[in-house]
Design a protein around this motif. Sequence first.
Motif, short mmCIF file in Angstrom:
data_model
loop_
_atom_site.label_atom_id
_atom_site.label_comp_id
_atom_site.label_asym_id
_atom_site.label_seq_id
_atom_site.Cartn_x
_atom_site.Cartn_y
_atom_site.Cartn_z
N TYR B 262 0.84 -1.21 0.00
CA TYR B 262 0.00 0.00 0.00
C TYR B 262 0.87 1.25 0.00
CZ TYR B 262 0.76 -0.38 5.05
OH TYR B 262 1.35 -0.50 6.28
N VAL B 263 0.64 2.05 -1.02
CA VAL B 263 1.46 3.25 -1.17
C VAL B 263 0.64 4.52 -1.36
CG1 VAL B 263 3.52 2.05 -2.00
CG2 VAL B 263 1.74 2.70 -3.64
N GLY B 264 -0.69 4.39 -1.41
CA GLY B 264 -1.52 5.58 -1.42
C GLY B 264 -1.42 6.25 -0.07
N VAL B 265 -1.12 7.55 -0.05
CA VAL B 265 -0.97 8.23 1.24
C VAL B 265 -2.33 8.24 1.93
CG1 VAL B 265 -0.28 10.34 2.42
CG2 VAL B 265 0.89 9.65 0.33
N LEU B 284 2.59 -4.47 3.56
CA LEU B 284 3.79 -3.63 3.66
C LEU B 284 3.50 -2.37 2.88
CD1 LEU B 284 6.76 -2.90 4.20
CD2 LEU B 284 7.37 -4.28 2.21
N GLY B 285 3.77 -1.23 3.49
CA GLY B 285 3.50 0.00 2.77
C GLY B 285 4.19 1.18 3.40
N GLY B 286 3.76 2.35 2.95
CA GLY B 286 4.34 3.60 3.44
C GLY B 286 5.08 4.31 2.34
N PRO B 287 5.75 5.41 2.69
CA PRO B 287 6.54 6.13 1.69
C PRO B 287 7.60 5.19 1.12
CG PRO B 287 6.33 7.38 3.75
CD PRO B 287 5.82 6.01 4.03
#
Lengths: 340, 340
Positions: B262-265, B284-287
Amino acid sequence: MRGVVMHTAGDVRVEDRPDPEILEPTDAVITLAATCVCGSDLWPYRGVEPADHQVMGHEYIGVVEEVGSAVETVAPGDFVVGSFVISDNTCEICRAGFQSKCVHAEFVAQTIGTQAEKARIPHADGTLVKTPGTPGPELYPALLAASDVLGTGWFAAVAAEAGPGRTVAVVGDGAVGLMAVLAARELGAERIIAMSRHPERQRLARHYGATDIVEERGDEGVEKVKELTGGLGAHSVIEAVGTQESFMQAVGITRGGGHLGYVGVNHDVQIPGIELFFAGIHALGGPAPVRRFLPDLLERIWAGEIDPGLVFDLTLPLEDAAEAYRAMDERRATKVMLTL
Amino acid sequence: MRGVVMHTAGDVRVEDRPDPEILEPTDAVITLAATCVCGSDLWPYRGVEPADHQVMGHEYIGVVEEVGSAVETVAPGDFVVGSFVISDNTCEICRAGFQSKCVHAEFVAQTIGTQAEKARIPHADGTLVKTPGTPGPELYPALLAASDVLGTGWFAAVAAEAGPGRTVAVVGDGAVGLMAVLAARELGAERIIAMSRHPERQRLARHYGATDIVEERGDEGVEKVKELTGGLGAHSVIEAVGTQESFMQAVGITRGGGHLGYVGVNHDVQIPGIELFFAGIHALGGPAPVRRFLPDLLERIWAGEIDPGLVFDLTLPLEDAAEAYRAMDERRATKVMLTL
């Protein structure tokens, strides 16, 4: 047969229930050698989950009494340990190691209820694992632990990628948290931080391999773990409670790029997306695919490498199930084994 | 120099700003060749995040003008691409591949603002990567995409473990979603489902490798993806929007034991713990740690293997930044490149 029924929150009774029978060719009926009360059984006991004449119990060891015509790997007379989730162990999801999400998954707690003399186990081949021989009662606690708390703690440690060179932090000092400490040690973790403020559980955590104890919680707990890890947080974090505070504490102590394994059943937890996002961590959790680990865990127990049975600090006969629930509810016991 | 300042939500101006200077020995000052507007710039533009005379922009390519005394890997005259997060690329977190969580992490968007003629880049060695040669302007769009949207989409695909034999589903048809489609294809995914109801973006998604398009959203979108995947859900899911609906849609279409990147803020997203728990998925995600992928991505661009530059569907001079924001806000453009 005799079995536990929770009439409503707080009202646990042992009653006559119908004897289980083979319904499907993949079923087995087992006679239980021992069962127990789980921390998650306290949710309905305390009214957090509904309970209306609910059969209870999802951890079990025992002897196979009868099998359906399609069952191949277990036979009458075999001593078996089963997972708390029914699985066929052949579908695509099972083959990927996620038996708790099997296309035939069924929660033993909801429909079967193993706090009883006997139980019907669907998909016996995919759910039960035979022990290497017939165990004496001295092995019952260890084998029974494998059915859920050990398997769940082990999954959490694997999900958190505990291993050599890693610092592991465990949030929760209940049976699952303690088993996660044991698993982290077996998986070769360098340092294991147990978060606990309960002296007896701290002692057990150290016995199972904890190298550090942190008594602080919430933001203070996060700060303390960061202090112990050069400001970075732990590589591997295990969440074994399931409250808002414990979950966010677990997120907070995981280093960027680290791994969180969460196995505490989440109740009323709302995870702020933005906090999870900026944490930048791996997370894997849910009901543990215990069946994946059972063959290995039974071998380790048989070989005397691990003794997970110490998490049972009270043993009562099945007929005293009500007292077992009370003892756990009042935190007089960590986990109660029920004998038959 | 000239540079963008967002006075308040919706009020974007190009103004005279002080020329950047070397402040630390690890700094570089670059003259930009191109920059752009990011989907995430629309959050303050729309008033979802605060903006009070905020410098803007975090994507950048350009030529090194000056370096501090400690900079070793880039020199004046070098053409460079940088990540949208400053990183030293030497700390323990960076070495583990999570440069966006570097102990020296700093968001370019917040303090530097690369929608400008020049920029000071701290930790130049750990943030910038030199291109194999000096590119012509025809390569600017592709190289600029690497600075964020390609790097972010790539990270998302890696986080979702896209690869051979895997079905990948991408939630979000903005630039990052499209780049995730491209990344999934490059990583060898067998099937790529793009969730989009925008004809032009569907076309681009197919160009980049999407094999299926799903127009449904929310619960209907979940059902549709399940239909396409034998009832199981996708192995690998990429969330590239950041709303409550898109996040839960992404969770819902990930199979048990599958991987969500997930990379959508996330804005105002509250993830129900119980739903994430029973999903039983990796997340797993983030900036994105774009710096991890930059050397490889620049090589692929240089070799002509990938052409991420097509995500720019409008090019304007820096002086027309206000129109660039309007065009993206009104969805007249997916992503606007600003030239200098």
